[in-house]
Design an enzyme around this catalytic site. Structure first.
Site, PDB file in Angstrom:
ATOM      1  CG  ASP A   9      -0.270  -0.224   2.520  1.00  0.00           C
ATOM      2  OD1 ASP A   9       0.786  -0.538   2.497  1.00  0.00           O
ATOM      3  OD2 ASP A   9      -0.924  -0.525   3.568  1.00  0.00           O
TER       4      ASP A   9
ATOM      5  CG  ASP B 205       6.222   5.643   6.487  1.00  0.00           C
ATOM      6  OD1 ASP B 205       6.545   6.871   6.241  1.00  0.00           O
ATOM      7  OD2 ASP B 205       5.927   5.459   7.800  1.00  0.00           O
TER       8      ASP B 205
ATOM      9  CB  VAL C 124      -2.856   8.436   4.215  1.00  0.00           C
ATOM     10  CG1 VAL C 124      -2.591  10.057   4.124  1.00  0.00           C
ATOM     11  CG2 VAL C 124      -1.806   7.404   3.860  1.00  0.00           C
TER      12      VAL C 124
ATOM     13  CG  ASP D 202      -4.254  -0.605   9.608  1.00  0.00           C
ATOM     14  OD1 ASP D 202      -3.231  -0.551   9.001  1.00  0.00           O
ATOM     15  OD2 ASP D 202      -4.323  -0.938  10.619  1.00  0.00           O
TER      16      ASP D 202
ATOM     17  NE  ARG E 152      -6.315  -3.653   7.386  1.00  0.00           N
ATOM     18  CZ  ARG E 152      -5.106  -3.451   7.571  1.00  0.00           C
ATOM     19  NH1 ARG E 152      -4.514  -2.728   6.602  1.00  0.00           N
ATOM     20  NH2 ARG E 152      -4.588  -3.714   8.434  1.00  0.00           N
TER      21      ARG E 152
HETATM   22  P1  IMP Z   1       7.667   1.134   6.045  1.00  0.00           P
HETATM   23  O1  IMP Z   1       8.240   0.215   6.436  1.00  0.00           O
HETATM   24  O2  IMP Z   1       8.214   2.349   7.249  1.00  0.00           O
HETATM   25  O3  IMP Z   1       7.733   1.677   4.687  1.00  0.00           O
HETATM   26  O4  IMP Z   1       6.188   1.400   6.570  1.00  0.00           O
HETATM   27  C1  IMP Z   1       5.534   0.253   5.986  1.00  0.00           C
HETATM   28  C2  IMP Z   1       3.944   0.085   6.656  1.00  0.00           C
HETATM   29  O5  IMP Z   1       3.767   0.688   7.542  1.00  0.00           O
HETATM   30  C3  IMP Z   1       3.022   0.140   5.434  1.00  0.00           C
HETATM   31  O6  IMP Z   1       2.888  -1.250   4.654  1.00  0.00           O
HETATM   32  C4  IMP Z   1       1.979   0.326   5.978  1.00  0.00           C
HETATM   33  O7  IMP Z   1       1.475  -0.630   6.676  1.00  0.00           O
HETATM   34  C5  IMP Z   1       2.285   1.159   7.280  1.00  0.00           C
HETATM   35  N1  IMP Z   1       2.165   2.471   7.148  1.00  0.00           N
HETATM   36  C6  IMP Z   1       3.199   3.676   6.998  1.00  0.00           C
HETATM   37  N2  IMP Z   1       2.613   4.864   6.686  1.00  0.00           N
HETATM   38  C7  IMP Z   1       1.267   4.763   6.865  1.00  0.00           C
HETATM   39  C8  IMP Z   1       0.054   5.601   6.943  1.00  0.00           C
HETATM   40  O8  IMP Z   1       0.173   6.673   6.771  1.00  0.00           O
HETATM   41  N3  IMP Z   1      -1.151   5.104   6.941  1.00  0.00           N
HETATM   42  C9  IMP Z   1      -1.525   3.705   7.300  1.00  0.00           C
HETATM   43  N4  IMP Z   1      -0.348   2.672   7.582  1.00  0.00           N
HETATM   44  C10 IMP Z   1       0.981   3.350   6.918  1.00  0.00           C
HETATM   45 MG    MG Z   2       0.914  -2.505   5.413  1.00  0.00          MG
END
Ligand code: IMP
Ligand code: MG
Length: 182
Positions: free
Chosen positions: A94, A97, A147, A153, A159
Site C-alpha cells: 500500500d 514510508d 493516511v 488502516d 481499510r
Molecule cells: P515502512 O516500513 O516505514 O515503509 O512502512 C510500511 C508499513 O507501515 C506500510 O505497509 C503500512 O502498513 C504502514 N504505514 C506507513 N505509513 C502509513 C500511513 O500513513 N497510514 C497507514 N499505514 C501506514
Molecule cells: Mg502494510
C-alpha cells in the site's frame, strides 16, 4: 476526515499503473505478490487493469503499529508464498514510508530465487525514506501525513474507505475513543 485522494483519482492512476506494467512485462508471465493486509484493495483493482499473463500471490508483513502511527519491529510471514523460482515478481504494497518493510520483503523474496524483483506501491511518502531503495512503480507521492483508506488502516480500521484520507489529531482521538468490535 480530509480527503487526500478521491476514489476517481485513485481509479485513474491505478489503471495507468496497470497499463505501465502490461507494457513493461509484455508477453512475460508476471507474479504480483500482494502484501497483506494493506495491499488488498489495490491488488484487486490493479490486477484487473493488467493484461499480461499473471499470477497472484500473497505475503504478510506487519510492523506492529496498532494504535501508534510510528513503525515498530518488522515481521514477515512467507508461509503463503508459492514457488517463485524463475518468475518475474512485483511486490505490491500500500505505502512506502520509511522503506524498511520493502527492504525486508526484498530479502525474503530473493530467497525464493525469482528471475527478477521489483516493487510497486500506491503511495510514497518521499520525505520519510530511510533506506537505499526506491519503489519501481508508485501511484502518488504524498506528504508526511498519516493516511487511511483504500486498504490502509489505523488500528485495523478504515481499510474499506474508497478514498485516501488524512488522519488529523482530532480523527486519531476520535478513532481511539470508539468502542472496538469483535
Ligand atoms: P515502512 O516500513 O516505514 O515503509 O512502512 C510500511 C508499513 O507501515 C506500510 O505497509 C503500512 O502498513 C504502514 N504505514 C506507513 N505509513 C502509513 C500511513 O500513513 N497510514 C497507514 N499505514 C501506514
Ligand atoms: Mg502494510
Amino acid at each position: 476526515m480530509r480527503v487526500l485522494l478521491s476514489e476517481s483519482e485513485i481509479s485513474e492512476r491505478v489503471k495507468a499503473l496497470g497499463r505501465q506494467l502490461s507494457d513493461e512485462y509484455s508477453g512475460r508471465p508476471l507474479t504480483i505478490l500482494g502484501v497483506l493486509t494493506g495491499s488488498i484493495v489495490l491488488l484487486a483493482d490493479l490486477i484487473r487493469a493488467t493484461s499480461v499473463p499473471l499470477r497472484v500471490a500473497l505475503i504478510q508483513a506487519a510492523s506492529y503499529r496498532g494504535a501508534e502511527t510510528t513503525p515498530g519491529r518488522l515481521t514477515i510471514n512467507q508461509s503463503l508464498v508459492p514457488d517463485l523460482r524463475g518468475r518475474d515478481v512485483v511486490i505490491l504494497d500500500d505505502i512506502f514510508d520509511t522503506g524498511n518493510t520493502m527492504v525486508g520483503l526484498y530479502q525474503a523474496v530473493r530467497g525464493f530465487q525469482p528471475a527478477s524483483v521489483r516493487s510497486a506501491v500506491l503511495l510514497w511518502k518521499t520525505a520519510r525514506t530511510e533506506v537505499d531503495l526506491e519503489p519501481d512503480y508508485f501511484g502518488f507521492r504524498i506528504p508526511d501525513e498519516f493516511v487511511v483508506g483504500y486498504g490502509l488502516d489505523f488500528n485495523d480500521d478504515f481499510r474499506h474507505l474508497p478514498y485516501v484520507g488524512v488522519m488529523e489529531d482530532e480523527d486519531l482521538k476520535h478513532a481511539l475513543a470508539k468502542p472496538q468490535d469483535g
